[in-house]
Design an enzyme around this catalytic site. Sequence first.
Site, PDB file in Angstrom:
ATOM      1  N   HIS A 268      -5.033  -5.591  -1.669  1.00 57.81           N
ATOM      2  CA  HIS A 268      -6.261  -5.435  -0.888  1.00 57.81           C
ATOM      3  C   HIS A 268      -5.984  -4.724   0.432  1.00 57.81           C
ATOM      4  O   HIS A 268      -6.737  -3.830   0.847  1.00 57.81           O
ATOM      5  CB  HIS A 268      -6.872  -6.821  -0.632  1.00 57.81           C
ATOM      6  CG  HIS A 268      -8.092  -6.772   0.227  1.00 57.81           C
ATOM      7  ND1 HIS A 268      -9.314  -6.305  -0.218  1.00 57.81           N
ATOM      8  CD2 HIS A 268      -8.273  -7.128   1.531  1.00 57.81           C
ATOM      9  CE1 HIS A 268     -10.192  -6.377   0.750  1.00 57.81           C
ATOM     10  NE2 HIS A 268      -9.599  -6.886   1.833  1.00 57.81           N
ATOM     11  N   LEU A 270      -3.553  -2.657   1.132  1.00 51.77           N
ATOM     12  CA  LEU A 270      -3.165  -1.260   0.942  1.00 51.77           C
ATOM     13  C   LEU A 270      -4.346  -0.405   0.496  1.00 51.77           C
ATOM     14  O   LEU A 270      -4.415   0.785   0.828  1.00 51.77           O
ATOM     15  CB  LEU A 270      -2.039  -1.163  -0.095  1.00 51.77           C
ATOM     16  CG  LEU A 270      -0.655  -1.638   0.361  1.00 51.77           C
ATOM     17  CD1 LEU A 270       0.342  -1.542  -0.789  1.00 51.77           C
ATOM     18  CD2 LEU A 270      -0.166  -0.806   1.543  1.00 51.77           C
ATOM     19  N   ASP A 410       8.098  12.503 -30.770  1.00 47.45           N
ATOM     20  CA  ASP A 410       7.463  13.728 -30.283  1.00 47.45           C
ATOM     21  C   ASP A 410       8.446  14.882 -30.423  1.00 47.45           C
ATOM     22  O   ASP A 410       9.644  14.683 -30.592  1.00 47.45           O
ATOM     23  CB  ASP A 410       6.993  13.568 -28.835  1.00 47.45           C
ATOM     24  CG  ASP A 410       8.143  13.419 -27.859  1.00 47.45           C
ATOM     25  OD1 ASP A 410       8.911  14.386 -27.677  1.00 47.45           O
ATOM     26  OD2 ASP A 410       8.281  12.308 -27.266  1.00 47.45           O
ATOM     27  N   ARG A 429      13.136   8.470 -12.942  1.00 45.88           N
ATOM     28  CA  ARG A 429      12.581   9.748 -13.392  1.00 45.88           C
ATOM     29  C   ARG A 429      13.703  10.618 -13.909  1.00 45.88           C
ATOM     30  O   ARG A 429      14.710  10.817 -13.223  1.00 45.88           O
ATOM     31  CB  ARG A 429      11.858  10.461 -12.249  1.00 45.88           C
ATOM     32  CG  ARG A 429      10.591   9.709 -11.786  1.00 45.88           C
ATOM     33  CD  ARG A 429      10.084  10.279 -10.512  1.00 45.88           C
ATOM     34  NE  ARG A 429       8.850   9.603 -10.077  1.00 45.88           N
ATOM     35  CZ  ARG A 429       8.382   9.644  -8.857  1.00 45.88           C
ATOM     36  NH1 ARG A 429       9.044  10.321  -7.931  1.00 45.88           N
ATOM     37  NH2 ARG A 429       7.268   9.022  -8.546  1.00 45.88           N
ATOM     38  N   THR A 430      13.498  11.156 -15.110  1.00 44.91           N
ATOM     39  CA  THR A 430      14.537  11.991 -15.708  1.00 44.91           C
ATOM     40  C   THR A 430      14.529  13.392 -15.106  1.00 44.91           C
ATOM     41  O   THR A 430      15.561  14.019 -14.968  1.00 44.91           O
ATOM     42  CB  THR A 430      14.319  12.095 -17.235  1.00 44.91           C
ATOM     43  OG1 THR A 430      13.017  12.634 -17.478  1.00 44.91           O
ATOM     44  CG2 THR A 430      14.432  10.725 -17.872  1.00 44.91           C
ATOM     45  N   THR A 441       4.832   8.339 -12.297  1.00 40.40           N
ATOM     46  CA  THR A 441       5.334   7.498 -11.203  1.00 40.40           C
ATOM     47  C   THR A 441       6.633   6.801 -11.563  1.00 40.40           C
ATOM     48  O   THR A 441       7.226   6.138 -10.718  1.00 40.40           O
ATOM     49  CB  THR A 441       4.297   6.429 -10.845  1.00 40.40           C
ATOM     50  OG1 THR A 441       4.083   5.581 -11.981  1.00 40.40           O
ATOM     51  CG2 THR A 441       2.980   7.073 -10.440  1.00 40.40           C
ATOM     52  N   LEU A 443       6.791   4.342 -13.750  1.00 36.83           N
ATOM     53  CA  LEU A 443       6.499   2.941 -14.055  1.00 36.83           C
ATOM     54  C   LEU A 443       5.931   2.742 -15.464  1.00 36.83           C
ATOM     55  O   LEU A 443       5.837   1.609 -15.919  1.00 36.83           O
ATOM     56  CB  LEU A 443       5.494   2.380 -13.042  1.00 36.83           C
ATOM     57  CG  LEU A 443       6.040   2.095 -11.647  1.00 36.83           C
ATOM     58  CD1 LEU A 443       4.908   1.720 -10.708  1.00 36.83           C
ATOM     59  CD2 LEU A 443       7.072   0.989 -11.699  1.00 36.83           C
ATOM     60  N   GLY A 444       5.538   3.807 -16.126  1.00 34.56           N
ATOM     61  CA  GLY A 444       4.886   3.673 -17.429  1.00 34.56           C
ATOM     62  C   GLY A 444       5.750   2.975 -18.453  1.00 34.56           C
ATOM     63  O   GLY A 444       5.350   1.962 -19.048  1.00 34.56           O
TER      64      GLY A 444
END
Length: 481
Positions: A268, A270, A410, A429-430, A441, A443-444
């Site tokens: 809240h 943020l 994929d 992150r690659t 981000t 986080l997925g």
Amino acid sequence: MKTLRKFLRLLNSINVQIFFLFWLIWLAFFVLIGFAFFIPTMDARNYTELSTDEVNLYQFEVIKLTKNNILYDLQYQKSPHSSLPSDRTSHISAPRKPVLLDPNDFNKIIGNLDYNESSQLYQFANRSNNPLLPQKRRFYNQDIVGPFISPYPLSEDREPYLLYFIDTVDPQREFINFFFDHPLIMLFLLMATSTPLLLGLIFSLTQPIKELRSTANAISTGNLSINPILEQRGSMELREVGKSFNHMVMSLESMISSQQRLLLDVSHELRTPLTRLQLAAALLRRRQGENSELQRIETETERMEKMLNQLLTLSRQQTALHLNREVFPLPNIWEEVVEDAKFESRERHFEFSFSQNIKNPEKYFINGNEDVLASALENIIRNAFKYAHSRVLLNCNIVDNKQLQIIVDDNGDGVAEHEYQQIFLPFYRTDQARTRTTGGTGLGLSIVANSVEQHKGSVTAGKSSLGGLRITILLPLWLDN
């Protein structure tokens, strides 16, 4: 009263119960052995020496028979020189029949006996013929006792007759004879009768431990509820453990609730300045027009809002997943996700194919939160759409009738082999440039991994046969439906 409470508390101690159980097992063992070997001695068919009281009783019987001239009549009525009237022998028809036996020839029997009685007496006399140690034995419904010394000798230069008594009694039951003849069966029955007592003691020790294990398993699946049975059953030590365990659960639930409230408060706080920042950017664009700095501010605020939403999603999964668990069929995971993926693939001009090699998938179930698992599958498919060139495959299978296997392939560029485990870490992150382009981000996949682990499953990454990345999910099936 206080001493009694201390004594009862001591009896409820697990140390005392184990000590008691140990000695009870040994005592039961020796009692069973004793029964198996000593009860057969109570068999009336065995040759048994008379007790002193019994000897005195039969000696009194001998005196009584002598006084009434019954022994005299019995001995001399069979003599060739006997001329006794028949009424003198009427006293011999008593239930306890006296019988005379020649000590030098056991075939010479004087008494009113049938063939079976004669043969039984002959068998008994061959075993028991010492008047100093009279014995007794049961032959079906007759007890034979003796020998005793008859007061009338055969002659002046020969030994007196041996006196035996034959009593008609109730026969010993056949099932009793059977147990006496088979001591091992008797031992088995005694063990069977003592087993419930031992099982009861063992159950009183192990049942609270099983209850504790069941509660711990429930907590591992996210069910943070106390179990009052842990404080009510079992020994004193186990009850104390149960009380401490329940206190731990309450503390853990309180801590998670506090964390949840903190995250909501932070969210809240943020969101308010973030909304103001977005509003200020919109006003600035209206006044000064479009420029690169303004676009940069809007891009970062959108990324920050997205990251904040994903952080809240991750925290809610970690803290409140146990509140919405149920048993549901497998198709609930992928039905809507597949329809959305097909629609998005047409918009992107991608090839998306779905296959499931499960016969009657609605007969298989999973215990968990179907919305969370469907969201995890959707995240993986969207992640594949982001980095695929033109093709994404989804395949579902059952492994060993115990696990649901979900595979997403994929034909993108994939990731390096050493990064297969790291891509599930938060904020990893690659490729920084590619992630910036796609708006990721980091986080997925972390949210996906957390969702699967909350359901006691696993998620791994690997090389796809299409050339890109393969994500594999394994979820345990609900087998107690």
